[in-house]
Motif scaffolding. Structure first.
Motif, PDB file in Angstrom:
ATOM      1  N   UNK A  63       0.834  -1.208   0.000  1.00  0.00           N
ATOM      2  CA  UNK A  63       0.000   0.000   0.000  1.00  0.00           C
ATOM      3  C   UNK A  63       0.868   1.257   0.000  1.00  0.00           C
ATOM      4  N   UNK A  64       1.918   1.239   0.789  1.00  0.00           N
ATOM      5  CA  UNK A  64       2.833   2.387   0.850  1.00  0.00           C
ATOM      6  C   UNK A  64       3.507   2.601  -0.497  1.00  0.00           C
ATOM      7  N   UNK A  65       3.961   1.516  -1.118  1.00  0.00           N
ATOM      8  CA  UNK A  65       4.626   1.639  -2.421  1.00  0.00           C
ATOM      9  C   UNK A  65       3.657   2.123  -3.499  1.00  0.00           C
ATOM     10  N   UNK A  66       2.419   1.648  -3.464  1.00  0.00           N
ATOM     11  CA  UNK A  66       1.399   2.109  -4.418  1.00  0.00           C
ATOM     12  C   UNK A  66       1.117   3.591  -4.215  1.00  0.00           C
ATOM     13  N   UNK A  67       1.027   4.011  -2.965  1.00  0.00           N
ATOM     14  CA  UNK A  67       0.808   5.421  -2.656  1.00  0.00           C
ATOM     15  C   UNK A  67       1.999   6.256  -3.123  1.00  0.00           C
ATOM     16  N   UNK A  68       3.218   5.778  -2.843  1.00  0.00           N
ATOM     17  CA  UNK A  68       4.444   6.476  -3.245  1.00  0.00           C
ATOM     18  C   UNK A  68       4.497   6.636  -4.772  1.00  0.00           C
ATOM     19  N   UNK A  69       4.196   5.551  -5.486  1.00  0.00           N
ATOM     20  CA  UNK A  69       4.263   5.589  -6.948  1.00  0.00           C
ATOM     21  C   UNK A  69       3.243   6.572  -7.521  1.00  0.00           C
ATOM     22  N   UNK A  70       1.998   6.459  -7.084  1.00  0.00           N
ATOM     23  CA  UNK A  70       0.954   7.325  -7.648  1.00  0.00           C
ATOM     24  C   UNK A  70       1.168   8.787  -7.263  1.00  0.00           C
ATOM     25  N   UNK A  71       1.582   9.039  -6.035  1.00  0.00           N
ATOM     26  CA  UNK A  71       1.836  10.413  -5.613  1.00  0.00           C
ATOM     27  C   UNK A  71       3.059  10.984  -6.329  1.00  0.00           C
ATOM     28  N   UNK A  72       4.065  10.148  -6.544  1.00  0.00           N
ATOM     29  CA  UNK A  72       5.236  10.585  -7.310  1.00  0.00           C
ATOM     30  C   UNK A  72       4.868  10.935  -8.742  1.00  0.00           C
ATOM     31  N   UNK A  73       4.012  10.124  -9.361  1.00  0.00           N
ATOM     32  CA  UNK A  73       3.570  10.394 -10.728  1.00  0.00           C
ATOM     33  C   UNK A  73       2.759  11.681 -10.797  1.00  0.00           C
ATOM     34  N   UNK A  74       1.874  11.876  -9.843  1.00  0.00           N
ATOM     35  CA  UNK A  74       1.080  13.103  -9.796  1.00  0.00           C
ATOM     36  C   UNK A  74       2.000  14.304  -9.618  1.00  0.00           C
ATOM     37  N   UNK A  75       2.958  14.193  -8.726  1.00  0.00           N
ATOM     38  CA  UNK A  75       3.899  15.286  -8.474  1.00  0.00           C
ATOM     39  C   UNK A  75       4.706  15.623  -9.723  1.00  0.00           C
ATOM     40  N   UNK A  76       5.229  14.608 -10.408  1.00  0.00           N
ATOM     41  CA  UNK A  76       6.001  14.849 -11.630  1.00  0.00           C
ATOM     42  C   UNK A  76       5.139  15.498 -12.702  1.00  0.00           C
ATOM     43  N   UNK A  77       3.893  15.061 -12.814  1.00  0.00           N
ATOM     44  CA  UNK A  77       2.984  15.648 -13.808  1.00  0.00           C
ATOM     45  C   UNK A  77       2.673  17.101 -13.473  1.00  0.00           C
ATOM     46  N   UNK A  78       2.461  17.379 -12.198  1.00  0.00           N
ATOM     47  CA  UNK A  78       2.192  18.758 -11.782  1.00  0.00           C
ATOM     48  C   UNK A  78       3.399  19.661 -12.047  1.00  0.00           C
ATOM     49  N   UNK A  79       4.575  19.182 -11.721  1.00  0.00           N
ATOM     50  CA  UNK A  79       5.787  19.976 -11.946  1.00  0.00           C
ATOM     51  C   UNK A  79       5.968  20.239 -13.438  1.00  0.00           C
ATOM     52  N   UNK A  80       5.759  19.217 -14.269  1.00  0.00           N
ATOM     53  CA  UNK A  80       5.875  19.397 -15.720  1.00  0.00           C
ATOM     54  C   UNK A  80       4.866  20.425 -16.222  1.00  0.00           C
ATOM     55  N   UNK A  81       3.643  20.321 -15.753  1.00  0.00           N
ATOM     56  CA  UNK A  81       2.601  21.262 -16.172  1.00  0.00           C
ATOM     57  C   UNK A  81       2.940  22.678 -15.730  1.00  0.00           C
ATOM     58  N   UNK A  82       3.415  22.827 -14.520  1.00  0.00           N
ATOM     59  CA  UNK A  82       3.781  24.150 -14.011  1.00  0.00           C
ATOM     60  C   UNK A  82       4.929  24.730 -14.820  1.00  0.00           C
ATOM     61  N   UNK A  83       5.935  23.919 -15.109  1.00  0.00           N
ATOM     62  CA  UNK A  83       7.078  24.420 -15.878  1.00  0.00           C
ATOM     63  C   UNK A  83       6.678  24.791 -17.303  1.00  0.00           C
ATOM     64  N   UNK A  84       5.836  23.978 -17.929  1.00  0.00           N
ATOM     65  CA  UNK A  84       5.383  24.280 -19.294  1.00  0.00           C
ATOM     66  C   UNK A  84       4.432  25.467 -19.319  1.00  0.00           C
ATOM     67  N   UNK A  85       3.637  25.624 -18.278  1.00  0.00           N
ATOM     68  CA  UNK A  85       2.643  26.690 -18.247  1.00  0.00           C
ATOM     69  C   UNK A  85       3.156  28.010 -17.701  1.00  0.00           C
ATOM     70  N   UNK A  86       4.346  28.007 -17.137  1.00  0.00           N
ATOM     71  CA  UNK A  86       4.902  29.234 -16.557  1.00  0.00           C
ATOM     72  C   UNK A  86       5.536  30.092 -17.649  1.00  0.00           C
ATOM     73  N   UNK A  87       4.694  30.677 -18.450  1.00  0.00           N
ATOM     74  CA  UNK A  87       5.186  31.547 -19.510  1.00  0.00           C
ATOM     75  C   UNK A  87       5.547  32.905 -18.920  1.00  0.00           C
ATOM     76  N   UNK A  88       6.253  33.716 -19.698  1.00  0.00           N
ATOM     77  CA  UNK A  88       6.619  35.036 -19.182  1.00  0.00           C
ATOM     78  C   UNK A  88       5.381  35.901 -18.974  1.00  0.00           C
ATOM     79  N   UNK A  89       4.333  35.635 -19.743  1.00  0.00           N
ATOM     80  CA  UNK A  89       3.083  36.375 -19.549  1.00  0.00           C
ATOM     81  C   UNK A  89       2.464  35.998 -18.200  1.00  0.00           C
ATOM     82  N   UNK A  90       2.432  34.711 -17.863  1.00  0.00           N
ATOM     83  CA  UNK A  90       1.869  34.289 -16.578  1.00  0.00           C
ATOM     84  C   UNK A  90       2.704  34.810 -15.410  1.00  0.00           C
ATOM     85  N   UNK A  91       4.020  34.868 -15.578  1.00  0.00           N
ATOM     86  CA  UNK A  91       4.873  35.414 -14.521  1.00  0.00           C
ATOM     87  C   UNK A  91       4.592  36.898 -14.316  1.00  0.00           C
TER      88      UNK A  91
END
Length: 182
Positions: A63-91
């Motif tokens: 259960x811990x490993x499943x939680x770690x994997x899914x939360x890690x995937x969500x975190x990586x996806x969020x970071x990617x989205x934030x980095x791609x979406x952080x345009x100079x206009x949004x800043x």
């Protein structure tokens, strides 16, 4: 904090139940985080803290490993989205600075100028920098965007005027401005 913890648990479970829908939901959440100027450096420690808390609740390693994997995937996806979406206009919107907004818009190619101010897209999700600035109270940034969109520009080949793109993207912009702008 309790609401965030509940959402995290729901998202990790939903990632297993409906992964395609969750990718869209995560992209939408990431774009909202862009608007809130959330630093991506905080995701790693936050995920570690969530996993540590989960380890105090259960000793089930699967259960811990499943939680770690899914939360890690969500975190990586969020970071990617934030980095791609952080345009100079949004800043510039996050800073709510007219001067910074004008410098950001000046970097846009002539034909893409309106698109930079009206759409930020990551994956299938998109937000409008103009609408975000109006709804979040960034009136200086919104004012600079509107002024730029409604300015007539020309080069040797054609004229540029962002009103058509503005009303195509936000047909209710007058109503939105009257409800949210001071």
């Amino acid at each position: 904090l309790h609401l965030i913890a509940t959402k995290i648990m729901d998202m990790t479970i939903d990632l297993y139940r409906n992964p395609v829908k969750m990718v869209d939901d995560i992209s939408a959440l990431g774009l909202r985080h862009v608007g809130y100027a959330i630093p991506t450096e905080l995701f790693g420690p936050f995920v570690s803290a969530c996993i540590e808390v989960a380890q105090t609740v259960t000793k089930d390693e699967v259960a811990i490993e499943a939680f770690r994997w899914s939360l890690g995937l969500i975190s990586k996806s969020l970071v990617r989205t934030i980095l791609e979406g952080s345009t100079i206009v949004m800043k510039a919107i996050n800073a709510n600075c007219k001067k910074q907004m004008n410098r950001a818009i000046a970097c846009a190619p002539r034909g893409d100028r309106a698109a930079w101010m009206l759409t930020v897209q990551v994956g299938t999700q998109r937000i409008s920098p103009l609408l975000w600035s109006v709804e979040s109270g960034g009136i200086e940034a919104a004012s600079a965007i509107l002024k730029d969109l409604l300015t007539i520009r020309a080069d040797r080949d054609r004229y540029y005027y962002g009103a058509d793109e503005l009303f195509a993207r936000h047909s209710d912009i007058i109503h939105t401005l009257s409800n949210h702008a001071p």
